[in-house]
Scaffold this active site. Structure first.
Site, short mmCIF file in Angstrom:
data_model
loop_
_atom_site.label_atom_id
_atom_site.label_comp_id
_atom_site.label_asym_id
_atom_site.label_seq_id
_atom_site.Cartn_x
_atom_site.Cartn_y
_atom_site.Cartn_z
CD GLU A 1 -2.91 -1.29 2.24
OE1 GLU A 1 -2.86 -0.42 3.14
OE2 GLU A 1 -3.76 -2.19 2.23
CG HIS B 1 -15.59 -6.85 6.82
ND1 HIS B 1 -15.23 -6.13 7.93
CD2 HIS B 1 -14.49 -6.88 6.03
CE1 HIS B 1 -13.98 -5.72 7.80
NE2 HIS B 1 -13.52 -6.17 6.65
CG HIS B 2 -15.24 -13.32 7.63
ND1 HIS B 2 -15.35 -14.56 7.02
CD2 HIS B 2 -16.41 -13.13 8.29
CE1 HIS B 2 -16.53 -15.08 7.28
NE2 HIS B 2 -17.20 -14.23 8.05
CD GLU B 3 -9.18 -6.83 9.32
OE1 GLU B 3 -8.14 -7.50 9.52
OE2 GLU B 3 -9.39 -6.18 8.28
CG HIS C 1 -9.45 -5.44 1.27
ND1 HIS C 1 -9.52 -4.07 1.21
CD2 HIS C 1 -10.27 -5.89 0.28
CE1 HIS C 1 -10.36 -3.71 0.25
NE2 HIS C 1 -10.83 -4.81 -0.33
CD GLU C 2 -6.05 -5.07 4.77
OE1 GLU C 2 -6.55 -3.96 4.53
OE2 GLU C 2 -6.72 -6.07 5.09
CD GLU D 1 -8.15 1.41 2.50
OE1 GLU D 1 -9.20 1.18 3.14
OE2 GLU D 1 -7.18 0.64 2.50
#
Length: 692
Positions: free
Chosen positions: A163, A401-403, A471-472, A496
């Site tokens: 990022e 959503h699974h953070e 993500h990430e 973002e």
């Protein structure tokens, strides 16, 4: 055809199917494998060494003799489940060189090259053999020795994050030291792939990898004096420098070089996809590319929060969540989610992402904490059953959503229960996240352990008929061909960053297609309409594009999963412009790269899947430009109506970003459009048969 030569030569040369590229293989006097690559008369890669170094065993890098040479020609066409084009031709010449080491118990290794007209892929293969069953890769001695001091578009070779904003410099000027680290600081001359290069004699060269499975990601170390690039694999957590633990028979990912004298041809290349395996998902009818809105941007701009309470020192087990004091800012409430569902239904948007719905957000990041989320327990103000009923009544799907907060061991223990929960409550898609330091402690986001986790997650979600957006993660390498339910991922500096940092420069979106998107689609989250004054805590922040450019990104930043990322109330102020987001597809039958130059501009035209409709996106960097688009891709003899969403009079990304104009005109295959792009601006065009 296939040919095994009885008396192998020390050197071999093959030409690509259309004779655009020439690849030469040769052993050095000490038995080191080397290769060269030429584009016509121009050198792409000078003589460069290949090899693997192993822990506690002789390396597979020298002392070789050629034991066998095999060559084949392959030409086939296949259809992706979804993508930028309906049909993909896979046409290459292959050279497989079997090497043997007489001094190392006859250890063997195969170097496999596939030479296309737009580039080459090569990998190392270790066959099953005595004395080389289990082995640990210490280093990979892959070189890309470039002939000159090329212009490069690069980010630091961080083992834990992609990022970063891109730096444009000569290879001799690569230096990551002044760049603020996001996760782990990169060595001064270690950079990421995909790496985009441009030579002074007009070649565009892209270096990356394909089919990254059971291996660590490849970075590149730059020799700023000789302009040589050497592979640098991401290490594991043991501190021994181990990069990959393997068991024969095994092979590495493909190392890829895409090359052309035309920038659009780099973007049109399907070389990386062709080097990946066909789909492992046999029934793909449930996989649906889609657009979505979501409870997300309001948290990014501090209008709402992910956490339900401001209480800290939360423990997942034993906390009575309904007794915590609500902070009054929680975004994922039943009422607020219904508001997004209503907006999505009114504007034909299939999905609604909801972040912050589940317990554990009170102290989720920064603590290297194991038990953060359980992925099945909602906050007291989020009614799972009611929202399931309400969304279904509106014809909308809620996106899970699974953070993980980097606690991947916790996620893996809970995945089966989490995916059952999704199936039971009508969730067909999940966005996963890996913010923070990885648990097991010390592993890197881009190391072999996590690479295997991402692939396992793609397979496990496929088994549950769930589409996934990560993500990430590590940057993609074309695995969406093998796992077409893996619709997209982040793995780059997304939209973002305009909410919580200095933002993305106007050139950023003209570089990403040549770098990060070479390996696969990105969830960039375009569509921000309130471009200034959206962050109350930092009023100086602004998105570095015009509104028209935000529309154009839906065409230029390819993804089968596209978010309309702004708030419904901001869209309601510009519903005439939002119509383009409603109309633009996310799946295509054809793509034409009309004009492109990395760091400067990009214009792409795409045909909607199964329709005689075309959509054009055109963007520029900080310079205003005129882009000319010949519509010769339209069906001859058919009259179309073009709706042009363009920058308005006096528009610019910094002074007047929301000025736009919408006009219609009749067009046909002989029409040429002239699109005026403001500084940091763009244009978006929908082209439909007249009368429809």
């Amino acid at each position: 055809m296939s040919a095994g030569l009885s008396v192998p030569a020390l050197a071999q040369t093959i030409h690509s199917p259309g004779n655009k590229l020439t690849l030469s293989f040769q052993l050095s006097p000490s038995g080191e494998p080397t290769y060269q690559l030429h584009f016509g008369a121009k050198t792409v890669v000078n003589t460069s060494k290949l090899g693997l170094l192993l822990q506690n065993q002789p390396g597979l890098d020298q002392g070789f003799q050629v034991a066998r040479i095999d060559s084949t020609v392959h030409d086939a066409t296949w259809q992706p489940v979804w993508g930028e084009v309906k049909n993909i031709r896979n046409h290459y010449k292959e050279l497989a060189v079997t090497l043997a080491q007489p001094a190392a118990n006859g250890h063997r290794m195969v170097l496999r090259f596939r030479l296309f007209d737009d580039g080459v892929g090569f990998r190392y293969e270790v066959p099953q053999q005595p004395g080389l069953t289990y082995f640990v890769v210490q280093d990979e001695k892959t070189e890309f020795n470039l002939p000159a001091n090329h212009k490069a578009f690069w980010i630091p070779g961080d083992y834990d994050s992609n990022e970063y904003a891109y730096t444009t410099s000569r290879l001799s000027e690569v230096n990551t030291t002044p760049i603020k680290a996001i996760e782990k600081k990169a060595a001064p001359t270690r950079i990421q792939t995909p790496l985009m290069l441009k030579s002074d004699d007009g070649l565009y060269v892209n270096i990356h990898e394909a089919a990254l499975v059971n291996y660590s990601a490849m970075m590149l170390n730059v020799d700023t004096k000789t302009f040589g690039l050497t592979s640098q694999l991401v290490p594991d957590a043991t501190g021994t420098g181990a990069k990959a633990y393997l068991q024969a028979p095994e092979h590495t990912p493909w190392r890829t070089i895409v090359v052309s004298n035309k920038a659009p041809e780099v973007l049109a290349s399907k070389l990386i996809l062709n080097l990946n395996e066909p789909s492992k998902v046999t029934d793909t009818g449930w996989i649906k590319p889609q657009k979505f809105v979501g409870v997300w941007w309001e948290m990014q701009v501090s209008k709402a929060s992910w956490n339900y309470s401001d209480t800290t020192n939360i423990k997942l087990a034993g906390t009575e969540w309904n007794k915590l004091k609500p902070n009054g800012r929680h975004g994922a409430t039943t009422a607020n989610v219904k508001r997004y569902i209503d907006f999505a239904a009114a504007h034909h948007i299939p999905g609604v992402l909801v972040e912050g719905w589940n317990v554990g957000w009170e102290d989720w990041v920064g603590n290297w904490k194991e038990e953060v989320f359980d992925f099945v327990t909602p906050y007291p103000d989020f009614d799972v059953n009611e929202l399931q009923r309400y969304a279904a009544s509106k014809g909308v799907n809620i996106i899970m959503h699974h953070e993980t907060s980097g606690s991947v061991t916790n996620y893996e223990r809970r995945q089966d229960a989490a995916y059952r929960f999704m199936n039971e409550h009508g969730y067909t898609s999940v966005k996963t996240g890996y913010v923070g330091r990885i648990i097991p402690r010390g592993e890197h986001h881009d190391g072999q352990w996590m690479v295997n986790h991402y692939v396992r997650t793609a397979q496990k979600t496929a088994d549950s008929h769930i589409m996934v957006d990560m993500h990430e993660p590590v940057r993609p390498t074309g695995l969406h061909r093998t796992y077409p339910n893996w619709l997209a991922c982040e793995a780059a500096r997304g939209n973002e960053f305009n909410a919580f940092s200095e933002g993305n420069l106007p050139e950023h979106e003209t570089i990403l297609p040549f770098t990060r998107l070479m390996g696969g689609p990105m969830d960039y989250t375009p569509g921000i309409f309130k471009l200034q004054g959206y962050a109350a805590s930092a009023p100086q922040r602004q998105v570095h594009t015009t509104l028209a450019k935000q529309l154009a990104l839906y065409v230029t930043m390819y993804s089968p999963l596209q978010m309309a990322a702004d708030l419904p109330e901001n869209y309601n102020e510009h519903l005439d412009a939002f119509r383009f987001i409603e109309d633009v597809p996310v799946d295509w039958d054809d793509t034409r790269i009309v004009a492109a130059e990395p760091g400067d501009y990009l214009t792409i035209a795409r045909q909607a899947k199964g329709k005689n409709e075309w959509y054009v996106g055109s963007i520029t960097d900080e310079k205003a430009r005129t882009q000319t688009v010949k519509l010769d891709f339209l069906t001859p003899g058919t009259t179309y109506e073009a709706t042009i969403y363009a920058d308005g009079k006096g528009a610019s990304w910094d002074k007047n970003p929301t000025a736009y104009q919408i006009r219609k005109q009749k067009v046909n295959s002989k029409t040429t459009l002239k699109l005026q792009l403001a500084a940091g601006g763009g244009a978006a065009v929908s082209i439909k048969p007249a009368g429809k």
